[in-house]
Design an enzyme around this catalytic site. Structure first.
Site, PDB file in Angstrom:
ATOM      1  N   CYS A   1      -3.873  -0.792  -3.848  1.00 23.24           N
ATOM      2  CA  CYS A   1      -3.330   0.541  -3.544  1.00 23.24           C
ATOM      3  C   CYS A   1      -4.441   1.475  -3.093  1.00 23.24           C
ATOM      4  O   CYS A   1      -5.198   1.988  -3.923  1.00 23.24           O
ATOM      5  CB  CYS A   1      -2.598   1.105  -4.760  1.00 23.24           C
ATOM      6  SG  CYS A   1      -1.906   2.749  -4.493  1.00 23.24           S
TER       7      CYS A   1
ATOM      8  N   CYS B   1      -4.118   5.004  -4.429  1.00 25.29           N
ATOM      9  CA  CYS B   1      -4.509   5.138  -5.831  1.00 25.29           C
ATOM     10  C   CYS B   1      -6.022   5.139  -6.003  1.00 25.29           C
ATOM     11  O   CYS B   1      -6.568   5.895  -6.822  1.00 25.29           O
ATOM     12  CB  CYS B   1      -3.924   3.990  -6.659  1.00 25.29           C
ATOM     13  SG  CYS B   1      -2.166   3.694  -6.427  1.00 25.29           S
ATOM     14  N   ASP B   2      -6.714   4.270  -5.265  1.00 22.47           N
ATOM     15  CA  ASP B   2      -8.112   3.984  -5.577  1.00 22.47           C
ATOM     16  C   ASP B   2      -9.102   4.341  -4.482  1.00 22.47           C
ATOM     17  O   ASP B   2     -10.314   4.187  -4.681  1.00 22.47           O
ATOM     18  CB  ASP B   2      -8.262   2.487  -5.901  1.00 22.47           C
ATOM     19  CG  ASP B   2      -7.416   2.072  -7.092  1.00 22.47           C
ATOM     20  OD1 ASP B   2      -7.235   2.897  -8.007  1.00 22.47           O
ATOM     21  OD2 ASP B   2      -6.924   0.930  -7.115  1.00 22.47           O
TER      22      ASP B   2
END
Length: 309
Positions: free
Chosen positions: A136, A139-140
């Protein structure tokens, strides 16, 4: 906790969608029975630091967030069964859910079984989630500011994530096992014209290279001649798709071509009284906060459905 023979509402799954649905259903006095599934807490339990969930300015560990949401649901009266559904019968009411050694019926069902990211199938891959391997970018990506990363994939999602990563990373290398992309022409053009993105064609990752701190690079195999090479990088993003966990519902609910449950904007499935929330019906966003939002909607719609009955 044991399973009641009949429940007003059963919720399948305990990721952000399932647990939010549990909180809302419990507060509505529906006394939901929540089935944890094979991965209690869902995909977030493999995330060490979540920085984009509202209300946590310093970030929060994925396991801690899921534990807090479960305790919140329990506080309002939700009951949890640590197991997995093996079969469902949605052909008649009440709906029946079968487990290994028992079954339970319910007047309304909320499906929040999530989706499973496809993996490369390499040794140690799962252990490196959160330590240099991610599925992701949204997300990261922030953790790779001014670093070099690689991303595997050739579809729209891979191109979208590669472009997103250029906001943070110094360089993004797209690795694709063929010599052309599957992504739509507009998405291809955006990626190909981005100066921070390079492409390695006809290449597959054969090994993830690490040191005690995490990922240091990857070993590549040329898919045309088998030759091997090495690419140094600080992170590896895998963007080869997700498989929705909908095996239980094939032939009973309407699914799209990719296997995701088709729902209305109110999270209603093709069977009245059966609702779906989170990644099992969302092939596009796949974020904890959007999953939680659909979990809220599904629970509120289940409450309205039961009132009408």
């Amino acid at each position: 906790m044991g399973i009641s023979e009949h429940c007003r509402t059963i919720i399948l799954g305990t990721g952000p969608a399932g647990l939010t649905a549990a909180i809302y259903a419990a507060r509505a006095q529906l006394a939901p029975l929540v089935i944890t599934g094979t991965q209690p807490g869902g995909q977030l339990t493999g995330t060490t630091e979540i920085e984009n969930f509202p209300g946590f300015p310093d970030g929060i560990d994925g396991n801690e967030l899921m534990d807090r949401m479960r305790r919140q649901a329990e506080r309002f009266g939700a009951c949890f069964f640590d197991g997995d559904a093996e079969r469902v019968d949605l052909g008649s009411r009440p709906f029946r859910i079968f487990f290994a050694d028992r079954s339970a019926t319910c007047d309304s069902l909320i499906i929040a079984t999530g989706a499973t990211p496809r993996q490369l199938g390499l040794p140690g891959e799962l252990d490196l989630y959160g330590r240099g391997v991610s599925v992701c970018a949204t997300c990261d990506g922030f953790f790779y500011r001014d670093k070099e990363v690689a991303i595997v994939g050739g579809g729209d999602t891979a191109m979208e994530e590669a472009i997103f990563l250029t906001r943070f990373a110094r360089k993004v290398t797209v690795i694709h096992r063929r010599d052309s992309l599957r992504a739509s022409p507009p998405m291809q053009q955006r990626a190909l014209e981005n100066d921070k993105i390079e492409f390695l064609w006809n290449a597959a990752v054969s090994e993830i290279l690490t040191d005690p701190a995490g990922v240091t690079g990857i070993r590549l195999r040329d898919t045309t001649n088998g030759e091997e090479s090495q690419l140094d990088c600080d992170g590896l993003f895998v963007a080869i798709g997700h498989d929705p966990n909908t095996g239980l519902f094939k032939g009973q609910l309407d699914l799209n071509e990719e296997g995701f449950i088709i729902t209305s904007k109110e999270c209603q499935t093709s069977i009245p009284g059966v609702f779906a929330a989170g990644d099992v019906q969302d092939a596009h966003f796949r974020q904890a906060i959007t999953a939680a939002g659909t979990g809220c909607k599904a629970a509120m719609q289940a409450e309205r459905y039961l009132e009408e009955q």
